[in-house]
Design a protein around this motif. Sequence first.
Motif, PDB file in Angstrom:
ATOM      1  N   GLN B  15     -34.818  31.952  19.631  1.00 50.08           N
ATOM      2  CA  GLN B  15     -34.900  31.401  21.049  1.00 50.08           C
ATOM      3  C   GLN B  15     -36.074  30.271  21.072  1.00 50.08           C
ATOM      4  N   ILE B  16     -35.590  29.140  21.600  1.00 51.57           N
ATOM      5  CA  ILE B  16     -36.572  28.057  21.773  1.00 51.57           C
ATOM      6  C   ILE B  16     -36.911  28.306  23.356  1.00 51.57           C
ATOM      7  N   GLY B  17     -38.312  28.566  23.565  1.00 56.57           N
ATOM      8  CA  GLY B  17     -38.881  28.452  24.788  1.00 56.57           C
ATOM      9  C   GLY B  17     -38.784  29.958  25.370  1.00 56.57           C
ATOM     10  N   MET B  18     -37.898  30.773  24.513  1.00 58.65           N
ATOM     11  CA  MET B  18     -37.959  32.221  24.894  1.00 58.65           C
ATOM     12  C   MET B  18     -38.981  32.983  24.004  1.00 58.65           C
ATOM     13  N   PRO B  19     -39.619  34.182  24.747  1.00 61.58           N
ATOM     14  CA  PRO B  19     -40.397  34.744  23.638  1.00 61.58           C
ATOM     15  C   PRO B  19     -39.712  35.286  22.666  1.00 61.58           C
ATOM     16  N   SER B  20     -40.298  35.133  21.683  1.00 56.80           N
ATOM     17  CA  SER B  20     -39.745  35.766  20.396  1.00 56.80           C
ATOM     18  C   SER B  20     -40.222  36.843  20.055  1.00 56.80           C
TER      19      SER B  20
END
Lengths: 82, 448, 351
Positions: B15-20
């Motif tokens: 996820q881009i911008g989401m916490p991985s």
Amino acid sequence: MKLKQKLAISDSGFIFDPTTGESFSINQEGLTILQLLKEGKTEEEIKKIFLNEYDVDETVLDRSILDFISMLKNYNLIENGE
Amino acid sequence: MEKKKFERPVIKKVQIGMPSKFGLKSEYAPIKEIDGVPVKDLIQQYGSPLYVFSEKTIRETYAEAYKAFSTRYPKVQFAWSYKTNYLNAICKVFHREGSWAEVVSGFEYEKALKNGVPGNQIIFNGPYKTKEDLVTAIKNHSYIHIDHYDEYYMLIDIAEELQLRPQVAVRVNMDTGIYPQWSRFGFNYENGEAWDIVQRILISNKMDLVGLHCHIGTYIMVPWAYSTAMNKLIDLFLGIEKKFNKHLQYIDIGGGFASKNTLKGAYLPGTDTCPTFDQYADSITSTLINSSINIEHLPTLILETGRGLIDDAGYLLGTVHATKRLPDGKNSYITDIGVNLLFTSFWYDYKITPAQEFGPYTEESVVYGPLCMNIDVLREYVQLPPMKKGDHFVISRIGAYNNTQWMQFIMYRPNVVLIDTDKKTHIIRKKENYETFAIQEQIPEHLK
Amino acid sequence: MENNICIAVSGLNATDNPGPGVPVARALRESKSFGNARLIGLAYENLEPGIYMPGIVDKTYQVPYPSVGSENLIKRIEYIHEKENIKVLIPNFDAELHAFINNEKRLKDIGIATFLPTIQQYEERHKANLPEFGKKYNVLVPKSMNITSANDIAKISSAFNYPVLIKGKFYDAYVAFNDEQAIMHFNKISSKWGVPIIVQEFIRGTEVNVIALGDGKGNTYAAVPMRKLYITDKGKAWSGISIDDEKLLELTHHIINSTKWRGGMELELIKTNDNKYYLLEINPRIPAWVYFAVGVGQNIPETLVKLALNMPVEPFESYDIGTMFIRYSWDLIVPMEKFQILSTLGEIEND
């Protein structure tokens, strides 16, 4: 079943699809399946390898691989025409 | 060669911008045992789903709460809130610890008596007490907390009829600066109704006014609200001393302490935001101690804490019945625990923890129950390690309200087990069966 | 104290809604005392620009969001500490402050110093508690009301004149001109940050801000007032100018002195046409425009680190008036390997 040819698979479990720019993360079992698919192994061969190496019964394995492959299709990681 | 443990293969988009979550150590460890008893064994022996209560946790939590109050105030009495969990074995643990009983219906009153609680250690609350309920309570010298004027007049009638003096307290509702304000129970402080009923009781002289009671709400996150409430009760208490030269025996501040569960919609988890017993105790007792009540007439402080004492001790064990990929690609689990067994999941985001080892990889999942109803959802969105059919999981902190508000719907309710302090397990409520319900039903002749 | 100590900063999201991590790191890099410090970034998301910017942090570790529980966050910090020996931690993300304040002692015991407000200071300046705060410390604040349900929107028109501000507990503020807009903003904010939602009187005037630093004993160690010249559609300053406002500085000293504020803070105020100052908000941390304070002569991060480490330090007494800052955006070219390493290993060395 054929994986998208240009798919970059790193040993750390990072998958990059250069044709779309999407990247994916994957657990160890998923990574193993991808690597085997890349080597050209069939679904049947992959199942055999898993049954040998993992403590898992055949139904659960079947079911899991089916689900995994549906996710690969969902993410467009399988070559078209299959 | 020993075979490797198998986890479902899973892949997800970074996820881009989401916490991985990937690459980070897993956020929690599996719950493989409860008080030293393996989850697997519990399910094998008693079936799945299964409610499990830890006697050790109950006693420890009670001790912690009691200590928080008793070290700050000389006269403290807990009364076990039956509606929170009235399984007899659970009630008895609290009574053994020294708790009185706090009941809100004739049924609960009956239970308390049968559990061996003396009548003069039962507090009878609630807006609905029948004449029969009141007669029994008066005869047993129980404390009746008056909720409305009709109840007061009913008490006068019964008192005359029986030639007995009911032991009563007045339930007061008030603005404590929190939302929502519970204004439907008892007599309002701000508009003078509470003072009015107090005067009527004392002037009519048909019953003994022994205490004041309030219960400001539920899941109260701000301890200072209790201080506001206590100040208003103290005002009444002092007013009674001044006008009637009468010293009440107790002030019952009710319950409503939050547990560590996370309310739906809350950003931070309950484990981080829930006040401690010490914080509640500090707010309540310091108000009492710092008031102008004469030290010789300090009232007993009664607490009716329910949720805060039992939530942590309860677990619900379940099993993955199926995994299912939803059309949007999201993973879902069908489990054997429905909302009928976990009523409180409508307002809590319960923590679900697998009962077996798992890797660092998690996926976004929905957790469903077994009911053939769309609302049967335990968690709409939760990051879970991949589980497979037959895997067990544990839902924590479910001790409050679930065994009283559960519903029998299309299936039998499961066993409830208590793990005692010697790690021995006991069924405290048997799994239901066909007979449980057949016995209640009757077929009219013409349909036989 | 050797100056190559390790300092950890979070909030590397130098985006159009920026966190203060990057300017804090930049301030430390340019400081006399900590120019050679090893700077560790703590990132919640894998695209926070500060991770990849040259010359900012030496290494970045991913940390779990506070919403999964402070225990996980602190454990991760302990893990990083084992490898890096962190001396000072500067949290820059609002939602994490609660966790770090509550665990101040636990961190101190393993040798990590913080310089944060106390939990009481943190709680009482909460937007939701602003009316009480104003009363207690004798500061003008706009009238406000907390609501926990969209049903309460109906109460707004009886208590306020529209327009009103609808504000989230941690972030976000929107102007609503009627009930419908208020409901819309309520839903938007509550789904993100939870309840309560704050409804606040809309005060007309000029918005002024102060960045300040208190030592926890009532002394003000730094204070720079600024007026925003340009505000983005997210309400963030894109440009500002330092101003000479004695009254505003006095008010700042008064607030820090009476609350005994410890740590960095930002005061957001409205100056009305009749020269009254209404306090809108206290941000309990260093704001994203902190580098501006450095630019006009007050290196707040440097002083904060010194206070955290009990090093001798003098309060700032002056700053350049009439200096401006202008933010700009800049495209960084990043090889995918870096993103990949962070995404799979959760940590990355910066070159």
